[in-house]
Design a protein around this motif. Sequence first.
Motif, PDB file in Angstrom:
ATOM      1  N   ASP A 140       0.868  -1.182   0.000  1.00 26.06           N
ATOM      2  CA  ASP A 140       0.000   0.000   0.000  1.00 26.06           C
ATOM      3  C   ASP A 140       0.902   1.227   0.000  1.00 26.06           C
ATOM      4  OD1 ASP A 140      -1.770   2.052   0.414  1.00 26.06           O
ATOM      5  OD2 ASP A 140      -2.727   1.176   2.190  1.00 26.06           O
ATOM      6  N   ILE A 141       0.999   1.865  -1.165  1.00 24.67           N
ATOM      7  CA  ILE A 141       1.935   2.980  -1.327  1.00 24.67           C
ATOM      8  C   ILE A 141       1.556   4.170  -0.445  1.00 24.67           C
ATOM      9  CG2 ILE A 141       0.753   4.080  -3.265  1.00 24.67           C
ATOM     10  CD1 ILE A 141       4.556   3.507  -2.951  1.00 24.67           C
ATOM     11  N   SER A 142       0.300   4.237  -0.006  1.00 24.90           N
ATOM     12  CA  SER A 142      -0.124   5.364   0.847  1.00 24.90           C
ATOM     13  C   SER A 142       0.523   5.296   2.229  1.00 24.90           C
ATOM     14  CB  SER A 142      -1.651   5.379   0.982  1.00 24.90           C
ATOM     15  OG  SER A 142      -2.108   4.274   1.751  1.00 24.90           O
ATOM     16  N   LYS A 143       1.110   4.158   2.593  1.00 25.27           N
ATOM     17  CA  LYS A 143       1.740   4.004   3.896  1.00 25.27           C
ATOM     18  C   LYS A 143       3.143   4.622   3.954  1.00 25.27           C
ATOM     19  CE  LYS A 143      -1.542   1.477   5.814  1.00 25.27           C
ATOM     20  NZ  LYS A 143      -1.368   0.037   6.059  1.00 25.27           N
ATOM     21  N   ILE A 144       3.669   5.003   2.797  1.00 20.95           N
ATOM     22  CA  ILE A 144       5.042   5.514   2.750  1.00 20.95           C
ATOM     23  C   ILE A 144       5.087   6.956   3.257  1.00 20.95           C
ATOM     24  CG2 ILE A 144       7.038   6.000   1.303  1.00 20.95           C
ATOM     25  CD1 ILE A 144       6.423   3.034   1.608  1.00 20.95           C
ATOM     26  N   LYS A 145       5.931   7.207   4.234  1.00 19.81           N
ATOM     27  CA  LYS A 145       6.106   8.557   4.756  1.00 19.81           C
ATOM     28  C   LYS A 145       7.192   9.279   3.964  1.00 19.81           C
ATOM     29  CE  LYS A 145       4.716   7.415   9.488  1.00 19.81           C
ATOM     30  NZ  LYS A 145       5.121   7.395  10.918  1.00 19.81           N
ATOM     31  N   PRO A 146       6.989  10.565   3.660  1.00 21.13           N
ATOM     32  CA  PRO A 146       8.014  11.302   2.913  1.00 21.13           C
ATOM     33  C   PRO A 146       9.291  11.455   3.723  1.00 21.13           C
ATOM     34  CG  PRO A 146       6.289  12.785   3.695  1.00 21.13           C
ATOM     35  CD  PRO A 146       5.811  11.405   3.984  1.00 21.13           C
ATOM     36  N   LEU A 147      10.405  11.519   3.024  1.00 26.63           N
ATOM     37  CA  LEU A 147      11.693  11.731   3.687  1.00 26.63           C
ATOM     38  C   LEU A 147      11.831  13.185   4.115  1.00 26.63           C
ATOM     39  CD1 LEU A 147      14.054   9.670   1.353  1.00 26.63           C
ATOM     40  CD2 LEU A 147      13.223   9.018   3.616  1.00 26.63           C
ATOM     41  N   SER A 148      12.657  13.423   5.086  1.00 28.26           N
ATOM     42  CA  SER A 148      12.878  14.784   5.571  1.00 28.26           C
ATOM     43  C   SER A 148      13.635  15.600   4.524  1.00 28.26           C
ATOM     44  CB  SER A 148      13.667  14.759   6.880  1.00 28.26           C
ATOM     45  OG  SER A 148      14.974  14.247   6.659  1.00 28.26           O
ATOM     46  N   LEU A 149      13.526  16.896   4.633  1.00 26.93           N
ATOM     47  CA  LEU A 149      14.159  17.790   3.674  1.00 26.93           C
ATOM     48  C   LEU A 149      15.677  17.703   3.728  1.00 26.93           C
ATOM     49  CD1 LEU A 149      11.898  20.948   4.145  1.00 26.93           C
ATOM     50  CD2 LEU A 149      11.789  19.254   2.310  1.00 26.93           C
ATOM     51  N   GLU A 150      16.207  17.213   4.846  1.00 33.58           N
ATOM     52  CA  GLU A 150      17.663  17.155   5.000  1.00 33.58           C
ATOM     53  C   GLU A 150      18.308  16.071   4.137  1.00 33.58           C
ATOM     54  OE1 GLU A 150      15.544  17.300   7.581  1.00 33.58           O
ATOM     55  OE2 GLU A 150      15.933  19.404   8.121  1.00 33.58           O
ATOM     56  N   ILE A 151      17.514  15.094   3.694  1.00 32.63           N
ATOM     57  CA  ILE A 151      18.045  14.019   2.854  1.00 32.63           C
ATOM     58  C   ILE A 151      18.318  14.567   1.464  1.00 32.63           C
ATOM     59  CG2 ILE A 151      17.601  11.725   1.902  1.00 32.63           C
ATOM     60  CD1 ILE A 151      17.868  11.741   4.912  1.00 32.63           C
ATOM     61  N   ASP A 152      19.520  14.315   0.944  1.00 36.10           N
ATOM     62  CA  ASP A 152      19.862  14.882  -0.361  1.00 36.10           C
ATOM     63  C   ASP A 152      19.116  14.179  -1.490  1.00 36.10           C
ATOM     64  OD1 ASP A 152      21.447  12.683  -1.543  1.00 36.10           O
ATOM     65  OD2 ASP A 152      22.963  13.178  -0.057  1.00 36.10           O
ATOM     66  N   ASP A 153      19.106  14.824  -2.663  1.00 36.91           N
ATOM     67  CA  ASP A 153      18.295  14.354  -3.790  1.00 36.91           C
ATOM     68  C   ASP A 153      18.718  12.966  -4.269  1.00 36.91           C
ATOM     69  OD1 ASP A 153      16.792  16.641  -3.712  1.00 36.91           O
ATOM     70  OD2 ASP A 153      17.886  17.655  -5.325  1.00 36.91           O
ATOM     71  N   PHE A 204       6.443   0.050   4.102  1.00 33.05           N
ATOM     72  CA  PHE A 204       5.028  -0.300   3.983  1.00 33.05           C
ATOM     73  C   PHE A 204       4.411  -0.817   5.288  1.00 33.05           C
ATOM     74  CE2 PHE A 204       6.688  -0.892  -0.378  1.00 33.05           C
ATOM     75  CZ  PHE A 204       5.883   0.034  -1.028  1.00 33.05           C
ATOM     76  N   LYS A 205       5.232  -1.372   6.156  1.00 30.02           N
ATOM     77  CA  LYS A 205       4.771  -1.903   7.443  1.00 30.02           C
ATOM     78  C   LYS A 205       3.642  -2.930   7.281  1.00 30.02           C
ATOM     79  CE  LYS A 205       6.179   2.257   9.958  1.00 30.02           C
ATOM     80  NZ  LYS A 205       7.430   1.647  10.449  1.00 30.02           N
ATOM     81  N   ASN A 206       3.786  -3.787   6.300  1.00 31.02           N
ATOM     82  CA  ASN A 206       2.825  -4.871   6.096  1.00 31.02           C
ATOM     83  C   ASN A 206       3.269  -6.068   6.935  1.00 31.02           C
ATOM     84  OD1 ASN A 206       1.179  -6.956   5.163  1.00 31.02           O
ATOM     85  ND2 ASN A 206       1.171  -6.208   3.058  1.00 31.02           N
TER      86      ASN A 206
END
Length: 516
Positions: free
Chosen positions: A174-187, A234-236
Amino acid sequence: MMPKQNQKEFLDIAQSLKPTLNQEIVYCKDVIKVINDKNEIHGWKVEKIGSYNLLKDKAYGKGDNFTVDFGNHQVGYLTLKIIPVGSPPDAPLRMKLTFGEMCCEVKEPFSNYEGIISSSWLQEEIITVDILPSEIKLPRRYSFRYLKIEIIDTSTKYQVAFDNIYCTTATSADISKIKPLSLEIDDELKQIDKVSIKTLQDCMQDVFEDGPKRDRRLWLGDLRLQAIANYSSFKNYDLVKRCLYLFAGVQNEKGQIPACLFLEPTVIGDDTFFWDYSMFFMDCLYNYYEETKDTLIVKDLWETAYRQIEIVLEKLDDNNILKSDTNFSSFIDWNMELDREAASQAVLIYCMKRALALAEQFSFSESKLLNEKIIELSNASLKYLWDEEQGLFVSGETKQISWASQIWMVIAGVLPIEKNKQLMDTLFEKQPNIKLVTPYAYHHLIEALILSDKKDFAIKQMKAYWGEMIKDGADTFWELYKPDDKKFSPYGNNLINSYCHAWSCTPTYFIRKYLI
């Protein structure tokens, strides 16, 4: 040995946890051609001709072909909506479909394939369509980005147009479970994380598959890495739990868990056994408990997990050194020159430490023996496998020095952390010839660096390996990758390699566990 009745109960629990697959319709994006370019991986590159929407009304007859790009890796079921153009169809349409995760697969003829793995894994079909217009839904699941369609024949009176070509994707993620990475993580790390997650997503089906193209089954070594990546993304949890009970349900008459299992037509264990994979069942159980605190599963599966360690302990010699029946008693990596004894010894120590942690928490009687054996095997490793002059561990009768042996001894914690730092420095300084060839092995390199308090250097190595794969065109990470030999395949031909493979998904684990 676990009673057969318990194995049936384990399989019943696994069946109750069978997931519902999430589906999405993805249309092909562009019409392309694949052209020769010696500077690109495998010697081919993609050149866009135009959007499929602009060209889909074109008619195709005998001898014509075209290739479409879905824009990203897909796992699912293909649908073709075909309409006749010209006179009423007076003969069937016969066409050939070739699917490719990489563009080399739709350019190089499969008829030239000679490898040690069956060519039936190469994704191609010849289809005869009697009635037109028609909507063809292929029953087999495919893993691909590129699709080549060749018109073998229609008749002189008509041609065909392809009104729609789409894939109905399938995944238990379930892709909706993915939390965005923090801004400090480089591209660059964000891109590596994105591709890692896509790799894991496409391998999450009824079970954690090793690869959706090939072998499309549950392997224990892959499960171990997929599970920890899943905990960070995903924490499935039910899918991990299902896989653990499946493996417990197919142990052999000695109580050993096979390296992999098949789901259909019924659940059966394979006849392939690796010491390291079997022992990793304990590590999987430990990690699952640490993540979920599910005490029931530990009580259910402890005997099964501990039996895997018992079986390998029986292979110790009089000096407490593990001796292999063959050089492939453990997997470790896809390097056929690798002597696996030292790495296997380290895996045994590592898994015994995992077992000890569970045994102490649950007051299992095996804790005393485990503690004694960990000390004995660690001391034996230092006495018989450590080469003080070279500052490295050796393996086997030839006293081979390899990357894998050093990495696993670090992970097992045979040396204190300061000496582990020194060992990793020596490893990179001396660069042994017996190198790592898979993302599976590179995962353990990154892990060893982090355990040696070399996180920044680990990130650098992760970028140099998985980041380089992305530069070479990876939209999912691959089964095999040697930066100095990019056509490498242990199977004899890179066409059969899996270009979406579970054991390569772990950068998301490192990024989300250690960097945010």
